[in-house]
Design an enzyme around this catalytic site. Structure first.
Site, PDB file in Angstrom:
ATOM      1  CG  ASP A  22     -37.558 -74.642  37.718  1.00 37.56           C
ATOM      2  OD1 ASP A  22     -36.645 -74.902  36.904  1.00 37.56           O
ATOM      3  OD2 ASP A  22     -38.753 -74.515  37.386  1.00 37.56           O
TER       4      ASP A  22
ATOM      5  NE  ARG B  82     -14.457 -55.955  31.700  1.00 43.61           N
ATOM      6  CZ  ARG B  82     -14.281 -56.145  32.998  1.00 43.61           C
ATOM      7  NH1 ARG B  82     -13.444 -57.071  33.468  1.00 43.61           N
ATOM      8  NH2 ARG B  82     -14.942 -55.410  33.875  1.00 43.61           N
TER       9      ARG B  82
ATOM     10  CG  ASP C 242     -10.934 -57.357  36.095  1.00 40.14           C
ATOM     11  OD1 ASP C 242     -12.068 -56.854  36.127  1.00 40.14           O
ATOM     12  OD2 ASP C 242     -10.332 -57.746  37.109  1.00 40.14           O
TER      13      ASP C 242
ATOM     14  CD  GLU D  95     -13.387 -53.188  35.631  1.00 40.86           C
ATOM     15  OE1 GLU D  95     -14.303 -53.164  36.480  1.00 40.86           O
ATOM     16  OE2 GLU D  95     -12.338 -53.830  35.796  1.00 40.86           O
TER      17      GLU D  95
ATOM     18  CG  HIS E  15     -19.537 -58.677  36.265  1.00 38.19           C
ATOM     19  ND1 HIS E  15     -19.186 -57.857  35.221  1.00 38.19           N
ATOM     20  CD2 HIS E  15     -18.389 -58.911  36.952  1.00 38.19           C
ATOM     21  CE1 HIS E  15     -17.896 -57.616  35.263  1.00 38.19           C
ATOM     22  NE2 HIS E  15     -17.389 -58.232  36.309  1.00 38.19           N
ATOM     23  CG  ASP E  16     -17.884 -55.402  38.492  1.00 41.21           C
ATOM     24  OD1 ASP E  16     -17.720 -56.389  39.242  1.00 41.21           O
ATOM     25  OD2 ASP E  16     -17.090 -55.123  37.579  1.00 41.21           O
TER      26      ASP E  16
ATOM     27  CG  ASP F 167     -20.585 -58.493  43.379  1.00 37.49           C
ATOM     28  OD1 ASP F 167     -20.925 -59.679  43.482  1.00 37.49           O
ATOM     29  OD2 ASP F 167     -19.391 -58.133  43.376  1.00 37.49           O
TER      30      ASP F 167
END
Length: 579
Positions: free
Chosen positions: A154, A325, A327, A356, A422-423, A467
């Protein structure tokens, strides 16, 4: 009348075929400037002395953004070429006739002063979109941080904040083991950030496009993931990093080794030798941003373009993926994307291509390049309205309508609406950890038309700053999750799937009240109508006229008021309900 705001071009954004013989024509005017717009049409080649082909159609306001009204008319035609012009009247009774970019006091009779629409040309350019993807729910997974097939302590898995180099040993097998969870959440499409060979946790600097990164698994693992997802009624989309490579990609490695003698010089944009690759110094070759570890590919070079298109086709053939997708897609030339679309869709016709792009992308969305985009306009609008409180609800709807008014109408069900990724920082972080604001943002995302893209963990209230901290390990420990948030997401997604009126219904009524922070939308489809309410302020707003209607979110009768940052979906039902 504001002539400078009146705008129309006889191109694929303002005049296009919806289907054979059926066309949409659009005109922009200053907001609330015109009171009546009429579309006048006639056959270009058939003289009036032989047959009077003139017709007039009233145009309606399809939507309004913060500055413009978008008038539209849908007409049926069967001609070689259509000529048309607009008659515009304002509140003062002034009329003007607008054709071929000119304004006239009198009705236009000279066909050369009208706009021109060749029917066959426009019908050959019909925007064909994958029907399976319309209004579907996307779930974005960052593979190295979503799930592992190993026992990870963990203190490693849940480390926070987290850095770029943290190794949580996420894998494709870990995702396979969690497919039932994703399906039960209500997801239709899994989108994974890059899975190919790379020495980073994010994999956006790829060294081998034909090999799955060993830390994630193998090609067989990906094939199994896709097969099992398909078996559960879900689709799988991969991330195509075709703007740039890693520095150990074979072509760039050859340049590093052989310098001016390399056979791959034209694959990149090399300015001079020796190459400047030191951190903190500007590279002397084009890159993504100024990241020396991500040299930019020259896709005007046929050999490079051939390679990339073969990669995209290979994974469709080998693993039956359902889309890409793309990039940094707006930094690649249009000619390449037109070819990419033709050749990739020749392999699998209904593959979904999503670019994107962080700004308006109309020139990529005319039917011959991408099918969709990551809708940053939606992201910015939700952030400003809900997280920051710096935007009014009328401006929010205006921003959404800007996209609606400037793109092919079919695209409304295909834009990837997201509140974080994620950006970006997690929405919950941007909203000051206010779960009420998070719930409203989720409601706006999941209850409006488009393809909502849920970033993994949002449904469990996963925290994370900008990020790389937004890429923390998924909350699998029941004691770490926000169970109420998870239940809320499941409820919204269930409502979305069971009530297509939310995404496909005709808008019967729509208004905003800035003082109360209220958005009201009434939609109807096949005899069913729903009312969507979004309250984007603290405190309560009273709506006594709606009291007693069933609120699908709470499952009870609507009390007649909304709390702070609360949403409701109301259906008028006759049976008595528990208050």
């Amino acid at each position: 009348m504001e002539y400078a705001a009146i705008r129309h071009f006889a191109d694929r954004r303002y005049c296009y075929a919806i289907e054979k013989g059926r066309f949409l024509i659009r005109l922009e005017t200053k907001k609330e400037d015109a009171v009546r717009v009429t579309l006048h049409v006639q056959d270009k080649y058939l003289p009036l002395k032989y047959r009077d082909t003139r017709r007039a159609y009233g145009m309606d306001i399809a939507c309004s953004d913060n500055y413009l009204d978008y008038y539209e008319a849908v007409i049926d035609i069967d001609v070689v070429c259509l000529r048309y012009f607009f008659e515009i009247e304002d509140a003062a009774g002034e009329r003007t006739f607008y054709g071929n970019h000119g304004f006239y006091k009198e009705c236009i009779t000279d066909i050369d002063r009208m706009f021109d629409c060749p029917q066959n040309l426009r019908e050959e350019e019909i925007f064909e979109l994958p029907a399976w993807a319309r209004n579907k729910v996307v779930y974005q997974i960052f593979p190295s941080r979503f799930a592992s097939d190993q026992d990870i302590p963990d203190e490693v898995w849940y480390q926070a904040p987290i850095g770029h180099k943290a190794d949580l040993k996420g894998s494709l097998r870990g995702i396979i083991n969690r497919l039932e969870y994703i399906k039960e959440l209500g997801v239709d499409i899994i989108y994974m950030t890059p899975v190919f060979c790379s020495d980073s946790s994010h994999k956006y600097n790829i060294d081998d496009y034909y090999k799955i990164d060993p830390s994630f698994g193998t090609k067989e693992d990906l094939k199994e993931l896709v097969d099992k997802a398909h078996g559960l009624g879900m689709y799988v989309i991969l991330d195509g990093v075709f703007n740039h490579t890693g520095i150990d990609f074979f072509a760039f490695r050859d340049i590093r080794d052989k310098k001016e003698q390399s056979a791959y010089l034209d694959w990149y944009y090399i300015e001079e030798f020796p190459l400047i690759m030191e951190w903190g110094k500007k590279p002397n070759y084009k890159t993504f941003s100024y990241a020396g570890m991500m040299p930019k590919l020259n896709l005007q070079n046929k050999e490079t373009a051939d390679y990339v298109i073969d990669v995209a086709s290979y994974w469709i053939r080998e693993c039956d993926i359902d889309g890409w997708r793309l990039d940094v897609a707006d930094e690649i030339n249009h000619a390449f994307w037109k070819r990419f679309r033709r050749e990739v869709k020749a392999v699998k016709k209904d593959v979904l291509i999503t670019g994107e792009i962080w700004h308006f992308a109309g020139d990529f969305l005319e039917g011959d390049e991408w099918d969709s985009i990551m809708n940053y306009q939606f992201y910015y609008a939700v952030s400003d309205l809900v997280a920051l409180g710096s935007m009014s609800v009328s401006s929010f709807m205006g921003n959404l309508n800007f996209m609606k008014g400037n793109l092919n109408q079919a695209l409304e069900g295909y834009l990837w609406n997201f509140i974080d990724s994620h950006d970006t920082a997690r929405f919950l972080h941007s909203a000051g950890h206010d779960t009420g604001k998070h719930r409203l943002a989720a409601a706006l995302q999941l209850l409006l038309p488009g393809m909502p893209m849920i970033y993994y963990g949002d449904e469990t209230a996963l925290e994370g700053g900008p990020d790389p901290d937004c890429r923390r390990g998924m909350l699998w420990d029941e004691n770490r999750r926000n169970k109420e948030m998870l239940g809320y997401y499941q409820t919204l997604l269930k409502i979305r799937h069971e009530h297509p009126v939310l995404t496909e219904g005709e808008i019967l009524e729509q208004y905003t009240e800035d003082a109360d922070g209220l958005i009201y939308i009434k939609r109807s489809l096949k005899g069913q109508s729903v009312i969507l309410l979004f309250h984007a302020k603290e405190g309560e707003v009273s709506l006594p006229a709606l009291q007693g209607q069933r609120n699908l979110i709470s499952g009870r009768a609507f009390s007649g008021s909304l709390g702070g940052y609360e949403a409701a979906v109301l259906i008028d039902e006759k049976e008595p309900l528990q208050a």
